[in-house]
Design a protein around this motif. Structure first.
Motif, PDB file in Angstrom:
ATOM      1  N   LEU A  82      54.600 -13.563 -14.495  1.00  0.00           N
ATOM      2  CA  LEU A  82      53.153 -13.452 -14.295  1.00  0.00           C
ATOM      3  C   LEU A  82      52.734 -11.993 -14.200  1.00  0.00           C
ATOM      4  O   LEU A  82      51.685 -11.598 -14.707  1.00  0.00           O
ATOM      5  CB  LEU A  82      52.727 -14.212 -13.036  1.00  0.00           C
ATOM      6  CG  LEU A  82      53.005 -15.710 -13.010  1.00  0.00           C
ATOM      7  CD1 LEU A  82      52.517 -16.313 -11.691  1.00  0.00           C
ATOM      8  CD2 LEU A  82      52.326 -16.409 -14.174  1.00  0.00           C
ATOM      9  N   VAL A  83      53.565 -11.190 -13.531  1.00  0.00           N
ATOM     10  CA  VAL A  83      53.276  -9.756 -13.440  1.00  0.00           C
ATOM     11  C   VAL A  83      53.388  -9.111 -14.808  1.00  0.00           C
ATOM     12  O   VAL A  83      52.550  -8.311 -15.225  1.00  0.00           O
ATOM     13  CB  VAL A  83      54.241  -9.089 -12.429  1.00  0.00           C
ATOM     14  CG1 VAL A  83      54.044  -7.574 -12.421  1.00  0.00           C
ATOM     15  CG2 VAL A  83      54.036  -9.656 -11.039  1.00  0.00           C
ATOM     16  N   GLU A  84      54.421  -9.479 -15.544  1.00  0.00           N
ATOM     17  CA  GLU A  84      54.676  -8.873 -16.850  1.00  0.00           C
ATOM     18  C   GLU A  84      53.579  -9.201 -17.859  1.00  0.00           C
ATOM     19  O   GLU A  84      53.261  -8.398 -18.729  1.00  0.00           O
ATOM     20  CB  GLU A  84      56.030  -9.357 -17.369  1.00  0.00           C
ATOM     21  CG  GLU A  84      56.564  -8.553 -18.537  1.00  0.00           C
ATOM     22  CD  GLU A  84      57.969  -8.968 -18.896  1.00  0.00           C
ATOM     23  OE1 GLU A  84      58.562  -8.327 -19.778  1.00  0.00           O
ATOM     24  OE2 GLU A  84      58.471  -9.949 -18.309  1.00  0.00           O
ATOM     25  N   SER A  85      53.000 -10.396 -17.717  1.00  0.00           N
ATOM     26  CA  SER A  85      51.969 -10.814 -18.664  1.00  0.00           C
ATOM     27  C   SER A  85      50.573 -10.393 -18.242  1.00  0.00           C
ATOM     28  O   SER A  85      49.621 -10.613 -18.979  1.00  0.00           O
ATOM     29  CB  SER A  85      52.007 -12.334 -18.838  1.00  0.00           C
ATOM     30  OG  SER A  85      51.814 -12.973 -17.607  1.00  0.00           O
ATOM     31  N   GLY A  86      50.430  -9.779 -17.067  1.00  0.00           N
ATOM     32  CA  GLY A  86      49.139  -9.242 -16.668  1.00  0.00           C
ATOM     33  C   GLY A  86      48.310 -10.130 -15.774  1.00  0.00           C
ATOM     34  O   GLY A  86      47.195  -9.768 -15.409  1.00  0.00           O
ATOM     35  N   PHE A  87      48.810 -11.299 -15.386  1.00  0.00           N
ATOM     36  CA  PHE A  87      48.053 -12.167 -14.499  1.00  0.00           C
ATOM     37  C   PHE A  87      48.088 -11.688 -13.057  1.00  0.00           C
ATOM     38  O   PHE A  87      47.162 -11.949 -12.285  1.00  0.00           O
ATOM     39  CB  PHE A  87      48.619 -13.592 -14.544  1.00  0.00           C
ATOM     40  CG  PHE A  87      48.218 -14.364 -15.755  1.00  0.00           C
ATOM     41  CD1 PHE A  87      47.003 -14.998 -15.820  1.00  0.00           C
ATOM     42  CD2 PHE A  87      49.073 -14.456 -16.839  1.00  0.00           C
ATOM     43  CE1 PHE A  87      46.637 -15.717 -16.937  1.00  0.00           C
ATOM     44  CE2 PHE A  87      48.713 -15.176 -17.962  1.00  0.00           C
ATOM     45  CZ  PHE A  87      47.491 -15.803 -18.010  1.00  0.00           C
ATOM     46  N   LEU A  88      49.169 -11.033 -12.673  1.00  0.00           N
ATOM     47  CA  LEU A  88      49.441 -10.740 -11.268  1.00  0.00           C
ATOM     48  C   LEU A  88      49.861  -9.289 -11.130  1.00  0.00           C
ATOM     49  O   LEU A  88      50.530  -8.732 -12.002  1.00  0.00           O
ATOM     50  CB  LEU A  88      50.560 -11.675 -10.771  1.00  0.00           C
ATOM     51  CG  LEU A  88      50.839 -11.747  -9.278  1.00  0.00           C
ATOM     52  CD1 LEU A  88      49.639 -12.328  -8.544  1.00  0.00           C
ATOM     53  CD2 LEU A  88      52.066 -12.623  -9.028  1.00  0.00           C
ATOM     54  N   MET A  89      49.444  -8.654 -10.013  1.00  0.00           N
ATOM     55  CA  MET A  89      49.867  -7.295  -9.716  1.00  0.00           C
ATOM     56  C   MET A  89      51.088  -7.320  -8.801  1.00  0.00           C
ATOM     57  O   MET A  89      51.305  -8.297  -8.075  1.00  0.00           O
ATOM     58  CB  MET A  89      48.725  -6.528  -9.039  1.00  0.00           C
ATOM     59  CG  MET A  89      47.461  -6.428  -9.877  1.00  0.00           C
ATOM     60  SD  MET A  89      47.728  -5.504 -11.407  1.00  0.00           S
ATOM     61  CE  MET A  89      47.995  -3.867 -10.750  1.00  0.00           C
ATOM     62  N   PRO A  90      51.910  -6.278  -8.806  1.00  0.00           N
ATOM     63  CA  PRO A  90      53.127  -6.297  -7.989  1.00  0.00           C
ATOM     64  C   PRO A  90      52.865  -6.494  -6.500  1.00  0.00           C
ATOM     65  O   PRO A  90      53.604  -7.217  -5.825  1.00  0.00           O
ATOM     66  CB  PRO A  90      53.753  -4.919  -8.272  1.00  0.00           C
ATOM     67  CG  PRO A  90      53.256  -4.550  -9.626  1.00  0.00           C
ATOM     68  CD  PRO A  90      51.868  -5.091  -9.700  1.00  0.00           C
ATOM     69  N   ASP A  91      51.810  -5.852  -5.953  1.00  0.00           N
ATOM     70  CA  ASP A  91      51.541  -6.035  -4.529  1.00  0.00           C
ATOM     71  C   ASP A  91      51.055  -7.451  -4.240  1.00  0.00           C
ATOM     72  O   ASP A  91      51.338  -8.015  -3.173  1.00  0.00           O
ATOM     73  CB  ASP A  91      50.525  -5.002  -4.031  1.00  0.00           C
ATOM     74  CG  ASP A  91      49.245  -5.024  -4.849  1.00  0.00           C
ATOM     75  OD1 ASP A  91      49.282  -5.489  -6.006  1.00  0.00           O
ATOM     76  OD2 ASP A  91      48.206  -4.573  -4.328  1.00  0.00           O
ATOM     77  N   GLU A  92      50.337  -8.044  -5.183  1.00  0.00           N
ATOM     78  CA  GLU A  92      49.913  -9.431  -5.013  1.00  0.00           C
ATOM     79  C   GLU A  92      51.108 -10.379  -5.069  1.00  0.00           C
ATOM     80  O   GLU A  92      51.166 -11.367  -4.333  1.00  0.00           O
ATOM     81  CB  GLU A  92      48.899  -9.790  -6.096  1.00  0.00           C
ATOM     82  CG  GLU A  92      47.625  -8.975  -6.017  1.00  0.00           C
ATOM     83  CD  GLU A  92      46.824  -8.994  -7.307  1.00  0.00           C
ATOM     84  OE1 GLU A  92      45.747  -8.361  -7.331  1.00  0.00           O
ATOM     85  OE2 GLU A  92      47.276  -9.622  -8.291  1.00  0.00           O
TER      86      GLU A  92
END
Length: 421
Positions: free
Chosen positions: A158-168
Motif C-alpha cells: 500500500l505504501v509502495e503504490s501510493g495509498f499509504l504513507m510510512p508514518d500512517e
C-alpha cells in the motif's frame, strides 16, 4: 471478472435474442457443470452396463427391485422447493452486496465543490481526503476479496503504490497489534479530521458544508461495514448443507432409480428401453446447474467469471500517470510476481494549475513530490510518530503544534491549536 452481454440482447425480434448466449463458454453454466455431468454420466453407464452384461439373472432381478425402490422414494425429496428458495436467498444477497460497494464519486464531488481554494494547501487537503477514502475502501476489499489480497498482500505494498504513507503505516500496525478487530475505518477518521482542520483554515465556509462532507464520509464507512458484515455473516450453514445434500442424494438415487429395465418384465414405469436417459441428463443439468449458480453467487468477491471485478474498481478510483514503473511483490512463498496493475508513487499528483500573482503556472515535479510527501501529520497537529507509554488497551498519541505559514493556509490565518485522538 463480471461477464456482460447487454449489447447482444438490446433488441429482441424473431425467435428471440437469448439464443445468441447459449453457445458462449466463458461465464456459462457449461463451464461450471461439465465435471459433475461427466462424473454422473460415467457412473450411470457403468451401472447400466453392469446390469446388461455382467449380472446374472438372479442378480438382475435384485438390481431391478433396488431400482424401483430408489425411483419411488427419490421423488419424495423436495429438490425444487429447497433449491429454488435457496437460490432466491443467494441472488438477493448477491445483489445487495453489489449495492453495498462504496463509490467515492459523491464524496469527490462534494470535496471539489465545498473545499474552496486554488492554492497548494487547498489541493493537498482535497487530495488527502480522497486518498484516505480510497485507502479505507482498499483495506476493506483486501479483507474480503482474494484477488485484491494477492495484489496488495501487505501494508508495504500500500505504501509502495501510493495509498499509504510510512508514518500512517506505523500507526495502523500499532493499532493492529493491540486489537484483533479490523481498523479499516481509521483512514476515514483522519479524513474527517482534515475536514475539521479545513474549516479552521477557512477552506470551508459554513457548518452545513462540514455536515455534508462528514455525512458522505460516514456513508463510505457504512458501506464498507456492510461488506464486512456480508463476509462475516454467511447464509446459514445448515441451510447450505440441507440444499447440497438434497441435490446430491437425489441424483445418487437417480443413478439407480432412472435406469432402463427390461421392458419384458412389464414394469409400469419402464415400458421402453432407450439406453440413453435423455431426460435424466436434462434434469441433472437443470437442478445441478441451479446449485452451481448458488455456489457462484454466494460470494461474488472471489475469482469466478461472474464475480465482481474489484481490481477494475480500484483502478477506476485512481488518477494514474502515464509513466508507471513496474512494482514487484514478494509473496509468502518467496515467488516474485509482477502486480497486474502498475502504479506510480505519485498517483495522486496530476498536472494541476494554481493561481499566483503572475497568473496560472504549472506545478513542477519538485512541488509535486513535496505535495505527495506531505501527509496527515502536516495537515493536522497530530504527531503519530511518538506514542505515550502503553497504559491501556488503546493507543494514545501526543499532540503537537505545527505552525502554518500564511501562504499555506486557505484563509491566510495561522493555526496552532492542540488536538488529540
Amino acid at each position: 471478472m463480471t461477464i456482460t452481454y447487454t449489447d447482444q440482447v438490446a433488441t429482441c425480434r424473431g425467435l428471440g435474442c437469448f439464443w445468441k448466449l447459449l453457445f458462449r463458454w466463458k461465464g456459462s453454466i457449461y463451464k461450471l457443470l461439465w465435471p459433475n455431468l461427466i462424473l454422473f454420466t460415467i457412473c450411470y453407464f457403468s451401472l447400466s452396463l453392469t446390469y446388461r452384461i455382467v449380472l446374472t439373472q438372479s442378480q438382475r432381478d435384485l438390481f431391478e427391485k433396488i431400482s424401483l425402490h430408489c425411483q419411488m422414494y427419490a421423488n419424495l425429496i423436495p429438490v425444487s422447493f429447497v433449491l429454488g428458495f435457496y437460490v432466491a436467498v443467494v441472488v438477493g444477497r448477491w445483489w445487495n452486496q453489489y449495492l453495498s460497494i462504496p463509490w467515492p464519486d459523491s464524496l469527490a464531488l462534494y470535496v471539489s465543490t465545498l473545499i474552496i481554494g486554488q492554492n497548494e494547501r487547498s489541493r493537498l487537503i482535497r487530495r488527502t481526503i480522497m486518498r484516505y477514502t480510497n485507502l479505507c475502501i482498499l483495506m476493506t476489499l483486501t479483507m474480503i476479496c482474494p484477488a485484491v489480497k494477492k495484489r496488495f498482500p501487505t501494508m508495504d505494498h500500500l505504501v509502495e503504490s501510493g495509498f499509504l504513507m510510512p508514518d500512517e503505516k506505523a500507526l495502523l500496525e500499532s493499532m493492529d497489534s493491540k486489537t484483533s478487530h479490523p481498523n479499516y475505518w481509521m483512514p476515514l477518521v483522519w479524513a474527517a479530521t482534515i475536514v475539521t482542520q479545513a474549516k479552521k483554515e477557512g477552506c470551508i465556509t459554513n457548518e452545513f458544508s462540514i455536515k455534508t462532507l462528514v455525512d458522505e464520509i460516514n456513508k463510505i464507512r457504512s458501506n464498507c461495514g456492510s461488506l464486512l458484515s456480508y463476509d462475516w455473516i454467511s447464509v446459514p450453514l445448515v441451510y447450505t448443507q440441507v440444499t447440497t445434500l438434497a441435490v446430491y442424494v437425489y441424483f445418487v438415487a437417480s443413478l439407480m432409480g432412472n435406469q432402463y429395465l427390461d421392458p419384458s418384465k412389464g414394469y409400469p414405469t419402464h415400458p421402453i428401453d432407450l439406453v440413453v436417459p435423455i431426460f435424466t441428463f436434462l434434469q441433472f443439468f437443470f437442478y445441478m446447474g441451479w446449485l452451481m449458480v448458488a455456489e457462484t453467487l454466494v460470494n461474488p468477491f472471489g475469482e469466478d467469471d461472474d464475480d465482481f471485478d474489484v481490481n477494475w474498481l480500484i483502478d477506476r478510483n485512481l488518477q494514474e500517470t502515464k509513466d508507471k514503473p513496474k512494482i514487484k511483490t514478494e509473496f509468502s512463498n518467496n515467488v516474485t510476481t509482477s502486480l497486474a496493475m502498475e502504479y506510480h508513487k505519485n498517483v495522486y499528483i496530476h498536472d494541476d494549475y494554481y493561481s499566483n500573482s503572475s497568473g496560472k503556472e504549472k506545478i513542477n515535479q519538485e512541488q509535486s513530490a513535496n505535495y505527495f510527501g506531505e501527509s496527515l501529520i502536516s495537515l493536522t497537529n497530530y504527531s503519530r510518530s511518538q506514542l505515550l507509554p502503553n497504559t491501556s488497551t488503546q493507543a494514545q498519541y501526543t499532540s503537537r503544534s505545527t505552525p502554518y505559514s500564511e501562504a499555506s493556509s486557505c484563509s491566510g490565518d495561522e493555526s496552532d491549536q492542540e488536538h488529540q485522538i
